[in-house]
Motif scaffolding. Structure first.
Motif, PDB file in Angstrom:
ATOM      1  N   ALA A   1       0.813  -1.216   0.000  1.00 30.92           N
ATOM      2  CA  ALA A   1       0.000   0.000   0.000  1.00 30.92           C
ATOM      3  C   ALA A   1       0.846   1.265   0.000  1.00 30.92           C
ATOM      4  O   ALA A   1       0.539   2.228  -0.725  1.00 30.92           O
ATOM      5  CB  ALA A   1      -0.939  -0.006   1.203  1.00 30.92           C
ATOM      6  N   GLU A   2       1.947   1.246   0.779  1.00 24.42           N
ATOM      7  CA  GLU A   2       2.766   2.459   0.896  1.00 24.42           C
ATOM      8  C   GLU A   2       3.554   2.763  -0.382  1.00 24.42           C
ATOM      9  O   GLU A   2       4.057   3.873  -0.560  1.00 24.42           O
ATOM     10  CB  GLU A   2       3.720   2.359   2.091  1.00 24.42           C
ATOM     11  CG  GLU A   2       4.756   1.252   2.008  1.00 24.42           C
ATOM     12  CD  GLU A   2       4.269  -0.069   2.571  1.00 24.42           C
ATOM     13  OE1 GLU A   2       5.118  -0.939   2.826  1.00 24.42           O
ATOM     14  OE2 GLU A   2       3.039  -0.228   2.750  1.00 24.42           O
ATOM     15  N   GLY A   3       3.637   1.787  -1.271  1.00 24.61           N
ATOM     16  CA  GLY A   3       4.403   1.998  -2.497  1.00 24.61           C
ATOM     17  C   GLY A   3       3.562   2.214  -3.743  1.00 24.61           C
ATOM     18  O   GLY A   3       4.104   2.442  -4.836  1.00 24.61           O
ATOM     19  N   ARG A   4       2.251   2.201  -3.598  1.00 29.01           N
ATOM     20  CA  ARG A   4       1.384   2.253  -4.780  1.00 29.01           C
ATOM     21  C   ARG A   4       1.412   3.610  -5.478  1.00 29.01           C
ATOM     22  O   ARG A   4       1.360   3.683  -6.705  1.00 29.01           O
ATOM     23  CB  ARG A   4      -0.050   1.879  -4.395  1.00 29.01           C
ATOM     24  CG  ARG A   4      -0.202   0.405  -4.071  1.00 29.01           C
ATOM     25  CD  ARG A   4      -1.592   0.043  -3.612  1.00 29.01           C
ATOM     26  NE  ARG A   4      -1.619  -1.357  -3.183  1.00 29.01           N
ATOM     27  CZ  ARG A   4      -2.625  -1.923  -2.546  1.00 29.01           C
ATOM     28  NH1 ARG A   4      -3.725  -1.207  -2.285  1.00 29.01           N
ATOM     29  NH2 ARG A   4      -2.570  -3.190  -2.191  1.00 29.01           N
ATOM     30  N   GLU A   5       1.509   4.674  -4.713  1.00 31.25           N
ATOM     31  CA  GLU A   5       1.524   6.004  -5.328  1.00 31.25           C
ATOM     32  C   GLU A   5       2.757   6.185  -6.209  1.00 31.25           C
ATOM     33  O   GLU A   5       2.657   6.636  -7.354  1.00 31.25           O
ATOM     34  CB  GLU A   5       1.459   7.094  -4.252  1.00 31.25           C
ATOM     35  CG  GLU A   5       1.395   8.503  -4.836  1.00 31.25           C
ATOM     36  CD  GLU A   5       1.299   9.578  -3.762  1.00 31.25           C
ATOM     37  OE1 GLU A   5       1.429  10.771  -4.123  1.00 31.25           O
ATOM     38  OE2 GLU A   5       1.111   9.246  -2.579  1.00 31.25           O
ATOM     39  N   SER A   6       3.926   5.820  -5.671  1.00 32.33           N
ATOM     40  CA  SER A   6       5.154   5.974  -6.462  1.00 32.33           C
ATOM     41  C   SER A   6       5.166   4.995  -7.633  1.00 32.33           C
ATOM     42  O   SER A   6       5.668   5.306  -8.720  1.00 32.33           O
ATOM     43  CB  SER A   6       6.394   5.769  -5.585  1.00 32.33           C
ATOM     44  OG  SER A   6       6.436   4.459  -5.066  1.00 32.33           O
ATOM     45  N   PHE A   7       4.608   3.792  -7.441  1.00 31.47           N
ATOM     46  CA  PHE A   7       4.506   2.803  -8.515  1.00 31.47           C
ATOM     47  C   PHE A   7       3.665   3.353  -9.665  1.00 31.47           C
ATOM     48  O   PHE A   7       4.072   3.300 -10.835  1.00 31.47           O
ATOM     49  CB  PHE A   7       3.888   1.518  -7.960  1.00 31.47           C
ATOM     50  CG  PHE A   7       3.638   0.447  -8.984  1.00 31.47           C
ATOM     51  CD1 PHE A   7       4.651  -0.398  -9.392  1.00 31.47           C
ATOM     52  CD2 PHE A   7       2.377   0.270  -9.541  1.00 31.47           C
ATOM     53  CE1 PHE A   7       4.429  -1.393 -10.332  1.00 31.47           C
ATOM     54  CE2 PHE A   7       2.134  -0.717 -10.484  1.00 31.47           C
ATOM     55  CZ  PHE A   7       3.168  -1.555 -10.884  1.00 31.47           C
ATOM     56  N   SER A   8       2.525   3.928  -9.330  1.00 29.76           N
ATOM     57  CA  SER A   8       1.635   4.482 -10.355  1.00 29.76           C
ATOM     58  C   SER A   8       2.278   5.671 -11.052  1.00 29.76           C
ATOM     59  O   SER A   8       2.164   5.825 -12.279  1.00 29.76           O
ATOM     60  CB  SER A   8       0.302   4.901  -9.727  1.00 29.76           C
ATOM     61  OG  SER A   8      -0.362   3.782  -9.173  1.00 29.76           O
ATOM     62  N   LYS A   9       2.963   6.506 -10.286  1.00 25.49           N
ATOM     63  CA  LYS A   9       3.657   7.672 -10.862  1.00 25.49           C
ATOM     64  C   LYS A   9       4.739   7.207 -11.838  1.00 25.49           C
ATOM     65  O   LYS A   9       4.911   7.785 -12.922  1.00 25.49           O
ATOM     66  CB  LYS A   9       4.270   8.501  -9.740  1.00 25.49           C
ATOM     67  CG  LYS A   9       5.069   9.728 -10.205  1.00 25.49           C
ATOM     68  CD  LYS A   9       5.549  10.531  -8.991  1.00 25.49           C
ATOM     69  CE  LYS A   9       6.383  11.732  -9.418  1.00 25.49           C
ATOM     70  NZ  LYS A   9       7.731  11.337  -9.858  1.00 25.49           N
ATOM     71  N   SER A  10       5.445   6.156 -11.472  1.00 25.33           N
ATOM     72  CA  SER A  10       6.504   5.621 -12.320  1.00 25.33           C
ATOM     73  C   SER A  10       5.942   5.095 -13.637  1.00 25.33           C
ATOM     74  O   SER A  10       6.478   5.374 -14.720  1.00 25.33           O
ATOM     75  CB  SER A  10       7.242   4.510 -11.579  1.00 25.33           C
ATOM     76  OG  SER A  10       8.265   3.954 -12.371  1.00 25.33           O
ATOM     77  N   LEU A  11       4.847   4.329 -13.558  1.00 19.88           N
ATOM     78  CA  LEU A  11       4.255   3.788 -14.785  1.00 19.88           C
ATOM     79  C   LEU A  11       3.695   4.894 -15.672  1.00 19.88           C
ATOM     80  O   LEU A  11       3.782   4.818 -16.903  1.00 19.88           O
ATOM     81  CB  LEU A  11       3.147   2.791 -14.439  1.00 19.88           C
ATOM     82  CG  LEU A  11       3.572   1.450 -13.828  1.00 19.88           C
ATOM     83  CD1 LEU A  11       2.418   0.464 -13.885  1.00 19.88           C
ATOM     84  CD2 LEU A  11       4.782   0.856 -14.529  1.00 19.88           C
ATOM     85  N   LYS A  12       3.144   5.923 -15.051  1.00 21.72           N
ATOM     86  CA  LYS A  12       2.634   7.055 -15.843  1.00 21.72           C
ATOM     87  C   LYS A  12       3.769   7.719 -16.602  1.00 21.72           C
ATOM     88  O   LYS A  12       3.630   8.067 -17.794  1.00 21.72           O
ATOM     89  CB  LYS A  12       1.947   8.065 -14.925  1.00 21.72           C
ATOM     90  CG  LYS A  12       1.326   9.245 -15.677  1.00 21.72           C
ATOM     91  CD  LYS A  12       0.618  10.206 -14.729  1.00 21.72           C
ATOM     92  CE  LYS A  12       0.016  11.382 -15.511  1.00 21.72           C
ATOM     93  NZ  LYS A  12      -0.657  12.359 -14.614  1.00 21.72           N
ATOM     94  N   TYR A  13       4.915   7.900 -15.951  1.00 21.28           N
ATOM     95  CA  TYR A  13       6.079   8.500 -16.608  1.00 21.28           C
ATOM     96  C   TYR A  13       6.515   7.637 -17.793  1.00 21.28           C
ATOM     97  O   TYR A  13       6.860   8.148 -18.865  1.00 21.28           O
ATOM     98  CB  TYR A  13       7.226   8.652 -15.608  1.00 21.28           C
ATOM     99  CG  TYR A  13       8.490   9.227 -16.205  1.00 21.28           C
ATOM    100  CD1 TYR A  13       8.679  10.599 -16.299  1.00 21.28           C
ATOM    101  CD2 TYR A  13       9.508   8.387 -16.681  1.00 21.28           C
ATOM    102  CE1 TYR A  13       9.845  11.133 -16.858  1.00 21.28           C
ATOM    103  CE2 TYR A  13      10.664   8.904 -17.237  1.00 21.28           C
ATOM    104  CZ  TYR A  13      10.828  10.276 -17.324  1.00 21.28           C
ATOM    105  OH  TYR A  13      11.969  10.791 -17.877  1.00 21.28           O
ATOM    106  N   MET A  14       6.502   6.321 -17.588  1.00 25.74           N
ATOM    107  CA  MET A  14       6.964   5.401 -18.630  1.00 25.74           C
ATOM    108  C   MET A  14       5.918   5.166 -19.715  1.00 25.74           C
ATOM    109  O   MET A  14       6.236   4.650 -20.792  1.00 25.74           O
ATOM    110  CB  MET A  14       7.362   4.061 -18.004  1.00 25.74           C
ATOM    111  CG  MET A  14       8.603   4.125 -17.120  1.00 25.74           C
ATOM    112  SD  MET A  14      10.111   4.591 -18.018  1.00 25.74           S
ATOM    113  CE  MET A  14      10.324   3.184 -19.107  1.00 25.74           C
ATOM    114  N   GLY A  15       4.664   5.513 -19.448  1.00 27.01           N
ATOM    115  CA  GLY A  15       3.610   5.264 -20.432  1.00 27.01           C
ATOM    116  C   GLY A  15       3.182   3.812 -20.485  1.00 27.01           C
ATOM    117  O   GLY A  15       2.699   3.330 -21.517  1.00 27.01           O
TER     118      GLY A  15
END
Length: 465
Positions: free
Chosen positions: A311-325
């Protein structure tokens, strides 16, 4: 404790501060153009020189262009930094391997290949990937600029002793699985903070069977696991690699050195602060999908679903995937690629070019692919030519550039444009690492070559004989 790390570290301790760090003697200091200027300014301000200049070697690598090195550098910042290093080395009487010098290259490639990095040494540089030199059986780690000045002035450094960790990889690697894949697999399992506070000793039969080039790649990536450094006990592979190198001992000195180096191993009863064992059969060709080196997966796998992330890593995970497309649950196979980079202190050695050429041979660079193939040193480039690898690559439509850090970190002309996808053999895939807005996927030379000839993310095993 009786670990190899203890043996090397403790034998270099000059003094201990009660409740504080060790005063550690340093055998070798490497300086490049980015992190050294303020250190030299500090010495100048204090009116002192380098205590043992013969222990210090300087060379530019981050800012050097990979074309037309015989001409003035066009970028004013790069030109200033490279020129400043040359001037500082001359003023303080230090050995300097400048651009176009046959001994120049990436500092972490040149050190071992010239025999400047040897077993049992303590080695530092103002660069995090100094851990690379641990492959020869040295305790090597990156330091800050103020610490660079400390070593210049005293040949010592104040350091808190890290804890010890042993990571063993046992079994047999499968087809198309390289040391780069082993490192990316470990990072996936341990995460980029899993080795924080530790110095890693790599062991197990997979490590013992690795070439020196492979060991250098693995140790290079120790820092990406959060470790202070990583190293491998010296053995016959180490000795064979170092014998006859320019700065290696010779004659009776060599014989004595090898006898000492053979004692550099952890005892059978050695106790580590942490031990991890991995099964080689579980490792396949790897590729990263996110914006840190721990966000990796087997190339035939899928990006994790959000629900599998803590749960604590989901925000950064989602941000990372958004950056990568990219999207959770997605496969990367068949994804179009714009750039391919072979090189860096991670994979810029002769073995890496042999691997790339093994895929490229008899094929052609895919239309629309921009490929930067950059040797880690002039010595590597010379061997590429001697083995005819340059002809194989040129027939396939690739150009081999001049040595330097190149597209690893966008401090020179080799920058990936915003939004473009790069399959890179370098060590970091941070946002903007290869250029503002660049999207980087870390992989092995085999996987990079597969992308270069197909134009899309491809399992290299499908192209191997």
């Amino acid at each position: 404790m009786n670990t190899l790390f203890d043996k090397i570290w403790d034998s270099h301790v000059v003094d201990m501060i009660d409740g504080g760090p060790s005063q550690l003697y340093i055998d070798r200091l490497y300086c490049h153009e980015v992190t050294s200027p303020q250190a030299f300014d500090g010495l100048r301000a204090r009116g002192i020189g380098c205590l043992r200049p013969e222990k210090i070697y300087c060379m530019p690598d981050h800012n050097t262009p990979t074309r037309n090195q015989d001409k003035p550098i066009a970028d004013p910042v790069s030109k200033s930094q490279v020129g400043t290093l040359a001037a500082n080395a001359a003023e303080f009487g230090l050995t300097h391997f400048g651009m176009m010098d046959s001994r120049n290259g990436i500092i972490h490639v040149v050190g071992p290949e010239r025999g400047l990095s040897l077993p049992g040494m303590t080695i530092v540089c103002g660069d995090s990937h100094t851990s690379t030199h641990g492959a020869v059986g040295a305790v090597a780690f990156g330091i800050g600029t103020s610490e660079v000045e400390m070593v210049m002035a005293s040949q010592c450094i104040l350091q808190q002793k890290p804890k010890s960790m042993r990571i063993s990889v046992e079994g047999k690697l499968g087809k198309g699985v390289t040391p780069k894949d082993v490192a990316l697999y470990i990072m996936k399992r341990i995460t980029t903070s899993g080795a924080t506070g530790y110095f890693i000793e790599y062991a197990g039969n997979v490590i013992k069977e690795m070439s020196m080039e492979g060991r250098l790649t693995l140790c290079n990536l120790s820092i990406e696991m959060g470790a202070r450094g990583g190293f491998i006990a010296p053995d016959e592979i180490t000795f064979a690699y170092l014998k006859g190198r320019e700065h290696s001992p010779e004659g009776e000195d060599w014989d004595r050195a090898v006898e000492y180096w053979k004692t550099l191993r952890s005892g059978d009863d050695a106790v580590f602060d942490k031990e991890i064992v991995y099964d080689a059969a579980e490792i396949g060709p790897m590729i990263t999908y996110g914006t840190n080196p721990g966000m990796g997966m087997e190339i035939t796998g899928s990006i994790p679903d959000l629900g599998s992330i803590a749960a604590e890593g989901r925000e950064s995970f989602s941000k990372s995937l958004k950056y990568m497309g990219f999207n959770p649950g997605e496969s990367l196979l068949g994804k179009p690629v714009d750039y391919v980079f072979l090189g860096a202190c991670t994979n810029g050695r002769i073995e890496d070019f042999r691997a790339f050429a093994s895929i490229a041979a008899g094929r052609k660079k895919a239309p629309g692919i921009t490929a930067w193939l950059v040797p880690g040193s002039w010595m590597v480039l010379e061997q590429i030519r001697r083995e005819g690898i340059d002809r194989i690559l040129e027939e396939a439509g690739f150009e081999i550039r001049q040595p330097g850090c190149s597209a690893c970190l966008a401090m020179n002309e080799d920058k990936i444009p915003a939004g473009k996808y790069s399959v890179s053999t370098s060590n970091r895939n941070f946002e903007g690492r290869q250029g503002p807005g660049a999207r980087t996927m870390l992989a092995s030379p085999l996987t990079a070559a597969a992308a270069a000839v197909t134009g899309v993310i491809t399992d290299p095993r499908t192209l191997m004989q």
